[in-house]
Design a protein around this motif. Structure first.
Motif, PDB file in Angstrom:
ATOM      1  N   GLU A   1      12.872  49.822  54.250  1.00 20.04           N
ATOM      2  CA  GLU A   1      13.738  50.574  53.211  1.00 20.04           C
ATOM      3  C   GLU A   1      15.053  49.763  52.725  1.00 20.04           C
ATOM      4  N   GLU A   2      15.252  50.024  51.473  1.00 25.77           N
ATOM      5  CA  GLU A   2      16.282  49.295  50.920  1.00 25.77           C
ATOM      6  C   GLU A   2      17.797  49.938  51.236  1.00 25.77           C
ATOM      7  N   ILE A   3      18.789  49.506  51.864  1.00 25.78           N
ATOM      8  CA  ILE A   3      19.773  50.156  52.134  1.00 25.78           C
ATOM      9  C   ILE A   3      21.031  49.398  51.549  1.00 25.78           C
ATOM     10  N   LEU A   4      22.104  50.098  51.653  1.00 26.32           N
ATOM     11  CA  LEU A   4      23.499  49.622  51.147  1.00 26.32           C
ATOM     12  C   LEU A   4      24.022  48.890  52.215  1.00 26.32           C
ATOM     13  N   TYR A   5      24.079  47.483  52.306  1.00 24.63           N
ATOM     14  CA  TYR A   5      24.584  46.674  53.152  1.00 24.63           C
ATOM     15  C   TYR A   5      26.132  46.516  53.005  1.00 24.63           C
ATOM     16  N   PHE A   6      26.544  46.334  52.043  1.00 15.80           N
ATOM     17  CA  PHE A   6      27.889  45.894  51.806  1.00 15.80           C
ATOM     18  C   PHE A   6      28.405  46.739  50.499  1.00 15.80           C
ATOM     19  N   VAL A   7      29.868  47.168  50.700  1.00 24.95           N
ATOM     20  CA  VAL A   7      30.299  47.835  49.590  1.00 24.95           C
ATOM     21  C   VAL A   7      31.722  47.724  49.445  1.00 24.95           C
ATOM     22  N   SER A   8      32.324  47.341  48.023  1.00 24.13           N
ATOM     23  CA  SER A   8      33.291  47.176  47.763  1.00 24.13           C
ATOM     24  C   SER A   8      34.083  48.054  46.469  1.00 24.13           C
ATOM     25  N   TYR A   9      35.230  48.110  46.758  1.00 21.44           N
ATOM     26  CA  TYR A   9      35.698  49.092  45.605  1.00 21.44           C
ATOM     27  C   TYR A   9      37.218  48.396  44.797  1.00 21.44           C
ATOM     28  N   ALA A  10      37.131  48.329  43.536  1.00 23.23           N
ATOM     29  CA  ALA A  10      38.091  47.630  42.893  1.00 23.23           C
ATOM     30  C   ALA A  10      39.393  48.742  42.416  1.00 23.23           C
ATOM     31  N   SER A  11      40.683  48.655  42.567  1.00 25.23           N
ATOM     32  CA  SER A  11      41.545  49.590  42.209  1.00 25.23           C
ATOM     33  C   SER A  11      41.880  49.344  40.734  1.00 25.23           C
ATOM     34  N   ASN A  12      41.596  47.869  40.369  1.00 23.64           N
ATOM     35  CA  ASN A  12      42.033  47.426  38.899  1.00 23.64           C
ATOM     36  C   ASN A  12      40.544  47.002  38.455  1.00 23.64           C
ATOM     37  N   PRO A  13      39.685  47.614  38.229  1.00 25.96           N
ATOM     38  CA  PRO A  13      38.348  47.331  37.527  1.00 25.96           C
ATOM     39  C   PRO A  13      38.370  46.561  36.298  1.00 25.96           C
ATOM     40  N   ASP A  14      37.469  45.665  35.855  1.00 27.37           N
ATOM     41  CA  ASP A  14      37.138  45.316  34.772  1.00 27.37           C
ATOM     42  C   ASP A  14      36.392  46.282  34.196  1.00 27.37           C
ATOM     43  N   TYR A  15      36.210  45.985  32.649  1.00 28.32           N
ATOM     44  CA  TYR A  15      35.542  46.735  31.928  1.00 28.32           C
ATOM     45  C   TYR A  15      34.282  46.086  31.254  1.00 28.32           C
ATOM     46  N   ILE A  16      33.226  46.518  31.346  1.00 30.48           N
ATOM     47  CA  ILE A  16      32.008  46.225  30.641  1.00 30.48           C
ATOM     48  C   ILE A  16      31.447  46.680  29.480  1.00 30.48           C
ATOM     49  N   PRO A  17      31.436  46.280  28.336  1.00 29.34           N
ATOM     50  CA  PRO A  17      31.298  47.040  27.289  1.00 29.34           C
ATOM     51  C   PRO A  17      29.662  47.256  26.956  1.00 29.34           C
ATOM     52  N   ALA A  18      29.421  47.941  26.189  1.00 28.91           N
ATOM     53  CA  ALA A  18      28.127  48.253  25.909  1.00 28.91           C
ATOM     54  C   ALA A  18      27.403  47.256  25.130  1.00 28.91           C
ATOM     55  N   ASP A  19      26.280  47.097  25.058  1.00 29.48           N
ATOM     56  CA  ASP A  19      25.626  45.823  24.080  1.00 29.48           C
ATOM     57  C   ASP A  19      25.918  46.103  22.686  1.00 29.48           C
ATOM     58  N   GLY A  20      26.041  44.946  21.918  1.00 27.97           N
ATOM     59  CA  GLY A  20      26.148  45.194  20.632  1.00 27.97           C
ATOM     60  C   GLY A  20      27.732  44.898  20.203  1.00 27.97           C
ATOM     61  N   VAL A  21      28.759  45.390  21.012  1.00 30.10           N
ATOM     62  CA  VAL A  21      30.113  45.319  20.779  1.00 30.10           C
ATOM     63  C   VAL A  21      30.565  43.846  21.262  1.00 30.10           C
ATOM     64  N   THR A  22      30.527  43.652  22.470  1.00 33.12           N
ATOM     65  CA  THR A  22      30.784  42.152  22.814  1.00 33.12           C
ATOM     66  C   THR A  22      29.767  41.664  23.908  1.00 33.12           C
ATOM     67  N   LYS A  23      29.322  40.474  23.481  1.00 28.80           N
ATOM     68  CA  LYS A  23      28.169  39.825  24.406  1.00 28.80           C
ATOM     69  C   LYS A  23      28.962  39.325  25.612  1.00 28.80           C
ATOM     70  N   ILE A  24      28.334  39.990  26.970  1.00 30.92           N
ATOM     71  CA  ILE A  24      28.661  39.517  28.248  1.00 30.92           C
ATOM     72  C   ILE A  24      27.390  38.917  28.993  1.00 30.92           C
ATOM     73  N   GLU A  25      27.996  37.437  29.160  1.00 35.65           N
ATOM     74  CA  GLU A  25      26.967  36.607  30.033  1.00 35.65           C
ATOM     75  C   GLU A  25      27.855  36.131  31.226  1.00 35.65           C
ATOM     76  N   ASP A  26      27.672  36.459  32.513  1.00 39.24           N
ATOM     77  CA  ASP A  26      28.611  35.691  33.425  1.00 39.24           C
ATOM     78  C   ASP A  26      27.879  35.706  34.719  1.00 39.24           C
ATOM     79  N   VAL A  27      28.493  34.781  35.533  1.00 42.70           N
ATOM     80  CA  VAL A  27      27.732  34.594  37.027  1.00 42.70           C
ATOM     81  C   VAL A  27      28.611  34.969  37.804  1.00 42.70           C
TER      82      VAL A  27
END
Length: 294
Positions: free
Chosen positions: A85-111
């Motif tokens: 079964e696929e389970i949640l192994y690790f979890v993290s929470y950001a109090s100051n999160p980044d914003y990921i825009p929808a496709d077509g607004v700004t192109k995001i590609e990152d590692v």
């Protein structure tokens, strides 16, 4: 992780991002999923660091993302080695999160590199996706320096080098066989060749460029028992311009006769023979001789 520490396989499957808000009622240790999952990131690479952690690399792109979101949650999923079964192994929470825009607004590609604890687990793997790949500069450098990279290009270069080398060899050979090529070198060789002169016969000679002359021949010595001190004279094939240096001779028969030989002058040898067994001067003795001079 406890199961992996006993030798079971620890296999990571994906990274997931979400925008769920964690309030005081959320206990991370009790989560089995993100509060509000938004996007799954396929794993691009897994690297065991050797310090009890593993680096999991994923590619983040907003291609096809219909609605932007704040990346408050990040989870790593793995397979339970017993149930699959696929389970949640690790979890993290950001109090100051980044914003990921929808496709077509700004192109995001990152590692994204996420480091997680694996302790002393030995059998750690990941489900690697080859559908989305963004190579880092380090990845490209490692790839280009690998002996297994670009086999088609490497083979094409080797073939091109081989064909070019063969073409050059053919042209060089054709050029060198051309009687009009390298006139200065050809003349130098002709001049050098002219310094060698000889007559390769039974009674012959050979001149070397430094002036040394080697002569050789066969002769028969006619002895007069009444005048044993009278030598047989042997003319040299050519006269030494300066002087004779050394001359040796030997009996060509059974070797029973003693043979003596010397220079009479620069153009003539003189030789004697004697039979010590029968204490006489044989009437005729055949000899081979070699003389050196200049």
């Amino acid at each position: 992780l406890a199961k992996a520490l006993t030798g079971a396989e620890l296999q990571f499957t994906k990274i997931q991002l979400g925008d769920g808000v964690w309030d005081s009622s959320i206990n991370p240790e009790e989560l089995t999923s993100l509060v509000s999952p938004k996007i799954d990131l396929p794993i691009n690479d897994l690297s065991i660091q050797g310090d009890g952690t593993a680096r999991i690399r994923a590619v983040l792109t907003n291609t096809g993302l219909q609605e932007g979101f704040f990346t408050r949650e990040l989870g790593i999923f793995a397979k339970d080695p017993e149930t699959g079964e696929e389970i949640l192994y690790f979890v993290s929470y950001a109090s100051n999160p980044d914003y990921i825009p929808a496709d077509g607004v700004t192109k995001i590609e990152d590692v994204i590199d996420v480091y997680t604890v694996i302790a002393n687990a030995q059998n750690v793997t990941a489900v690697i996706s080859d559908t989305v790949v963004i190579a880092t500069k380090e990845d490209i450098q490692q790839h280009n320096t690998s002996a297994d990279a670009h086999p088609d290009i490497r083979q094409a270069i080797q073939d091109a080098i081989g064909n070019l080398s063969q073409e050059i060899d053919t042209k060089v050979e054709t050029h060198n066989l051309d009687t009009n090529a390298h006139p200065d070198i050809r003349q130098l060789l002709e001049d050098f060749k002219a310094q060698f002169e000889g007559n390769l016969t039974e009674n012959g000679y050979y001149k070397l460029p430094n002036g040394l002359i080697i002569q050789w021949g066969y002769a028969q010595i006619s002895n007069d028992s009444n005048n044993p001190e009278t030598p047989t004279e042997i003319p040299l094939p050519i006269a030494f311009p300066n002087t004779g240096l050394q001359v040796v001779a030997n009996d060509v028969g059974w070797g029973r006769h003693i043979v003596s030989i010397s220079f009479k002058d620069n153009a003539t040898l003189q030789a004697w023979s004697y039979d010590p067994v029968n204490n006489l001067y044989p009437p005729v003795t055949g000899i081979h001789w070699i003389a050196i001079g200049y």
